[in-house]
Structure formats: C-alpha cells, structure tokens
Design a protein around this motif. Structure first.
Motif, PDB file in Angstrom:
ATOM      1  N   SER A  53      33.868   4.399 -39.969  1.00  0.00           N
ATOM      2  CA  SER A  53      32.878   3.719 -40.803  1.00  0.00           C
ATOM      3  C   SER A  53      31.586   4.507 -40.943  1.00  0.00           C
ATOM      4  O   SER A  53      30.739   4.152 -41.761  1.00  0.00           O
ATOM      5  CB  SER A  53      32.578   2.334 -40.225  1.00  0.00           C
ATOM      6  OG  SER A  53      32.113   2.444 -38.883  1.00  0.00           O
ATOM      7  N   ARG A  77      33.393   1.714 -36.290  1.00  0.00           N
ATOM      8  CA  ARG A  77      34.836   1.873 -36.041  1.00  0.00           C
ATOM      9  C   ARG A  77      35.167   3.354 -35.865  1.00  0.00           C
ATOM     10  O   ARG A  77      34.664   4.198 -36.601  1.00  0.00           O
ATOM     11  CB  ARG A  77      35.632   1.267 -37.187  1.00  0.00           C
ATOM     12  CG  ARG A  77      35.451  -0.250 -37.305  1.00  0.00           C
ATOM     13  CD  ARG A  77      36.211  -0.843 -38.482  1.00  0.00           C
ATOM     14  NE  ARG A  77      35.667  -0.385 -39.748  1.00  0.00           N
ATOM     15  CZ  ARG A  77      36.356   0.280 -40.662  1.00  0.00           C
ATOM     16  NH1 ARG A  77      37.617   0.610 -40.431  1.00  0.00           N
ATOM     17  NH2 ARG A  77      35.784   0.645 -41.796  1.00  0.00           N
ATOM     18  N   TYR A  78      36.063   3.635 -34.882  1.00  0.00           N
ATOM     19  CA  TYR A  78      36.365   5.016 -34.534  1.00  0.00           C
ATOM     20  C   TYR A  78      37.864   5.224 -34.342  1.00  0.00           C
ATOM     21  O   TYR A  78      38.585   4.316 -33.947  1.00  0.00           O
ATOM     22  CB  TYR A  78      35.629   5.431 -33.250  1.00  0.00           C
ATOM     23  CG  TYR A  78      34.136   5.507 -33.423  1.00  0.00           C
ATOM     24  CD1 TYR A  78      33.519   6.686 -33.815  1.00  0.00           C
ATOM     25  CD2 TYR A  78      33.337   4.378 -33.217  1.00  0.00           C
ATOM     26  CE1 TYR A  78      32.146   6.753 -33.989  1.00  0.00           C
ATOM     27  CE2 TYR A  78      31.967   4.442 -33.389  1.00  0.00           C
ATOM     28  CZ  TYR A  78      31.376   5.635 -33.776  1.00  0.00           C
ATOM     29  OH  TYR A  78      30.024   5.695 -33.967  1.00  0.00           O
ATOM     30  N   GLU A  95      42.262   2.899 -34.291  1.00  0.00           N
ATOM     31  CA  GLU A  95      40.955   2.277 -34.538  1.00  0.00           C
ATOM     32  C   GLU A  95      40.497   1.465 -33.345  1.00  0.00           C
ATOM     33  O   GLU A  95      41.264   0.687 -32.771  1.00  0.00           O
ATOM     34  CB  GLU A  95      41.008   1.369 -35.768  1.00  0.00           C
ATOM     35  CG  GLU A  95      39.689   0.691 -36.102  1.00  0.00           C
ATOM     36  CD  GLU A  95      39.774  -0.189 -37.338  1.00  0.00           C
ATOM     37  OE1 GLU A  95      38.984  -1.153 -37.423  1.00  0.00           O
ATOM     38  OE2 GLU A  95      40.625   0.071 -38.198  1.00  0.00           O
ATOM     39  N   GLN A  97      36.629  -0.652 -32.087  1.00  0.00           N
ATOM     40  CA  GLN A  97      35.306  -1.094 -32.511  1.00  0.00           C
ATOM     41  C   GLN A  97      34.330  -0.889 -31.367  1.00  0.00           C
ATOM     42  O   GLN A  97      34.519  -1.411 -30.266  1.00  0.00           O
ATOM     43  CB  GLN A  97      35.324  -2.573 -32.920  1.00  0.00           C
ATOM     44  CG  GLN A  97      33.962  -3.158 -33.238  1.00  0.00           C
ATOM     45  CD  GLN A  97      33.403  -2.673 -34.568  1.00  0.00           C
ATOM     46  OE1 GLN A  97      34.131  -2.545 -35.546  1.00  0.00           O
ATOM     47  NE2 GLN A  97      32.108  -2.398 -34.606  1.00  0.00           N
ATOM     48  N   ALA A 123      42.823  -4.755 -34.589  1.00  0.00           N
ATOM     49  CA  ALA A 123      41.408  -4.722 -34.973  1.00  0.00           C
ATOM     50  C   ALA A 123      40.794  -6.093 -34.719  1.00  0.00           C
ATOM     51  O   ALA A 123      41.324  -7.121 -35.124  1.00  0.00           O
ATOM     52  CB  ALA A 123      41.276  -4.343 -36.438  1.00  0.00           C
ATOM     53  N   ASP A 125      36.734  -8.082 -33.935  1.00  0.00           N
ATOM     54  CA  ASP A 125      35.297  -7.990 -33.734  1.00  0.00           C
ATOM     55  C   ASP A 125      34.875  -8.669 -32.430  1.00  0.00           C
ATOM     56  O   ASP A 125      33.693  -8.757 -32.130  1.00  0.00           O
ATOM     57  CB  ASP A 125      34.555  -8.649 -34.903  1.00  0.00           C
ATOM     58  CG  ASP A 125      34.500  -7.729 -36.104  1.00  0.00           C
ATOM     59  OD1 ASP A 125      34.581  -6.512 -35.906  1.00  0.00           O
ATOM     60  OD2 ASP A 125      34.376  -8.237 -37.227  1.00  0.00           O
ATOM     61  N   THR A 141      28.832  -7.891 -36.029  1.00  0.00           N
ATOM     62  CA  THR A 141      29.130  -6.649 -36.722  1.00  0.00           C
ATOM     63  C   THR A 141      29.109  -6.855 -38.235  1.00  0.00           C
ATOM     64  O   THR A 141      29.069  -7.983 -38.738  1.00  0.00           O
ATOM     65  CB  THR A 141      30.505  -6.111 -36.306  1.00  0.00           C
ATOM     66  OG1 THR A 141      31.523  -7.027 -36.721  1.00  0.00           O
ATOM     67  CG2 THR A 141      30.574  -5.957 -34.786  1.00  0.00           C
ATOM     68  N   ARG A 143      31.543  -6.348 -40.254  1.00  0.00           N
ATOM     69  CA  ARG A 143      32.776  -7.028 -40.658  1.00  0.00           C
ATOM     70  C   ARG A 143      32.657  -8.534 -40.467  1.00  0.00           C
ATOM     71  O   ARG A 143      33.095  -9.319 -41.308  1.00  0.00           O
ATOM     72  CB  ARG A 143      33.957  -6.475 -39.852  1.00  0.00           C
ATOM     73  CG  ARG A 143      35.306  -7.070 -40.241  1.00  0.00           C
ATOM     74  CD  ARG A 143      36.419  -6.430 -39.438  1.00  0.00           C
ATOM     75  NE  ARG A 143      36.574  -5.019 -39.760  1.00  0.00           N
ATOM     76  CZ  ARG A 143      37.442  -4.207 -39.146  1.00  0.00           C
ATOM     77  NH1 ARG A 143      38.196  -4.677 -38.162  1.00  0.00           N
ATOM     78  NH2 ARG A 143      37.537  -2.944 -39.504  1.00  0.00           N
TER      79      ARG A 143
END
Length: 332
Positions: A53, A77-78, A95, A97, A123, A125, A141, A143
């Motif tokens: 992101s 996000r990585y 991915e 967070q 994924a 949050d 976040t 999202r």
C-alpha cells in the motif's frame, strides 16, 4: 428579514517523502521466525519486506536463533519473502497488516529446496495481541475506515474506539472519562493540540483522503506522550508506493437531509395597570427556528507513485471543503 450567505473554503495539500522522521510514534514493527517443516529454527535466512500500500523496502537476516525483527515500519500492507538458502526454497507471505505502535507477527515455514511454498494469511484489520506491551489502544486502518459510515474528517470515526465518547460541551471527545481538553492530538509525529484550549483545531481535522491510520491510546501509553492526562489520538497520513495510484470523487451534504433545529421558549411579560385592577401576566411562547439552507460540497483528488523506484515516492491529495449556508433571521 435578512438573508446571510456564509461561504467557508478549506483546502489542504499533502506531499510525503520517505526518510523524514519526528519525535512521536509513527511506525510499527514486524517480528517473526523461520522454521523448517519439523519446527526447527533456521538461522541466516534473509527476509525482504516490500510495501503493497506504500513505498517501503527493507531486508533483515535471522539471527542464530532463527528470529528476525524489523523496526520503524510505516503502517500499511506488506509482502514478505524469505530468500532461498542452503537446503531450503524461497517462501512468500503474500500480505500482512502492520498497525501503528504494534508488533506484527510473521512466521515462515521453509520447504526443502526444489519446492516452493506460499504462507497464506487471511487479510484482517484486527491486530494480533502484542505480548510485548501493556498499553490499551485501538487502531483504525484505512481499510476499516472505508467500510464504516463516517463524515468527511477523521474525527468522525473516533467513536469506534471503545473508550471514546463524543461530548461537544466538554472539549470534543472524552477518553476514559477525561475531558477533551486533557487529550493530545498528533499528526505525523507533530503535536497539533491547541496550546490554550487543549482541543483539536478545526483546520487540523484533516479529511479521510489524507489518512493512512488513526490510533487511539486510552491508557498505558509511552512516556513520550506524558503531556496527555486523558488519551492520545495519533494520525499517520498516506504515502506513495512503487505503483501509480490515484482516485477522485465527490461528496455532498444537502441541508434537506439534516435535522431540524430545536425551537426555543420566549418569556412574554404583560405590564400591570393598577387603575384597572389588572395584575402582571407572564406567558411563555414557543418560537420555531428556521432551518439553514445550502449544500456543502466535498470534492477530492489524489495521486501517488514512485519518484525513484524502491528509493523515493510521493503522494499528493487535494480535498477542498466548500460549505455554503443560507440563513434567514427574523427580527421582532
């Protein structure tokens, strides 16, 4: 009868570059291990962290115990990749967070050389429990903000934190029962609390288009936030990435969809005339208040991308807030 037209125009522009740091908390961290299929820790494995992101790339090598730690990671996000090493193949975590002020776990299970593996992480949050700290905080976040009903500025989402309650007559927001004047507001590591009133100035209530993550600390926070006797609201703005991304939109708020104002009572006194045997009378009259007219308009546009890939990025956003109010005032 008079008509008043009030036009307020608020605009802001944010441009972010990597490598700029401030004294307050602006990042999170990633901690993890590399293990083989039997659960044995594997040392000397290179792990690459690459932003999805936002623009961010860093590498770390596991120590003698097979553990690695990457600090000062901006929230977002990585994608994580473990390099191929003696006897083991490359492994990928698609991915994760990273939340502001929290340690995110990322554990690899390495496969034998000649095979490839992908570690699937759902994924979410919802931040994992951080066993290294005792602070109580809520992270909102980008999202999460996109999925929840809200206004146009970031403070409209603060009520999602369990300890926060909106109290307009006590400084804005109460956190754990403290008044709004006891809170501290921080944007990108810079405190923006009004030094006289202790509340957030209107011009610092930035639009959501600028916000990457909002963090609400209610207790147990670090000494660097010692000036707050209530809570800490920490905001990190968005940044660019290796991919070109942009968005635009238009929101509006017509007066027809707003609630009616409350009427007020007016006390009417009738003078007494003793010669006629009259006594003074006092009556109450309910006076209606006319609703303001006008439509507020909130256009926004943003663009971000690489300046030098994997080295420098930019993000710019333009989000004016045009507030038009038509008010009718009747004089008795």
């Amino acid at each position: 009868m008079r008509k008043m037209k009030l036009l307020v125009f608020v605009a802001a522009l944010v441009v972010s570059l990597a490598g700029i740091s401030f004294g307050q908390e602006m990042t999170g961290s990633i901690e993890g291990t590399t293990k083989d299929a039997q659960g044995n820790l594997v040392p000397g494995v290179t792990v690459t962290i690459q932003g999805i992101s936002l623009g961010f790339t860093r590498t770390a090598t596991t120590d003698d115990t097979g553990r690695f730690t990457v600090t000062q990671v901006p929230p977002g996000r990585y994608k994580l990749t473990s390099s191929a090493t003696a006897g083991f193949a490359e492994s990928v975590i698609p991915e994760i967070q990273v939340n502001l002020g929290a340690a995110t776990a990322a554990n690899f299970v390495l496969q034998a050389a000649g095979t490839s593996a992908s570690v699937d992480i759902a994924a979410s949050d919802v931040a994992a429990i951080d066993l290294t700290g005792n602070k109580i905080q809520t992270n909102i976040t980008q999202r999460t903000a996109d999925l929840l009903p809200k206004g146009v500025n970031f403070t409209s989402l603060l009520n999602t934190a369990p300890a926060v309650r909106a109290e307009p007559l006590s400084g804005g927001f109460q956190i754990d029962g403290a008044s709004g004047s006891e809170n501290t507001f921080i944007i990108d590591g810079q405190e923006v609390t009004n030094f006289r009133t202790g509340v957030l100035n209107l011009n610092n209530n930035i639009p959501f288009q600028f916000v990457q993550e909002v963090q609400v600390k209610s207790s147990g926070f670090e000494a660097e936030f010692g000036g707050a006797t209530g809570g800490v609201i920490n905001v990190v703005t968005r940044g660019g990435s290796n991919e070109w991304r942009g968005e635009g939109g238009l929101e509006f708020r017509p007066s027809e969809l707003q609630g009616d104002p409350r009427p007020f009572l007016r006390l009417t006194n009738v003078a007494a005339i003793p010669a006629l045997g009259q006594t003074a009378l006092s009556t109450q009259e309910l006076i209606p208040v006319k609703k303001d007219g006008g439509t507020d308009v909130f256009p926004h546009f943003s663009l971000g991308g690489p300046i030098i890939k994997n080295r420098a990025w930019f993000f710019g956003s333009y989000a004016p807030q045009i507030l038009k109010t038509y008010r009718t005032i009747e004089y008795t």
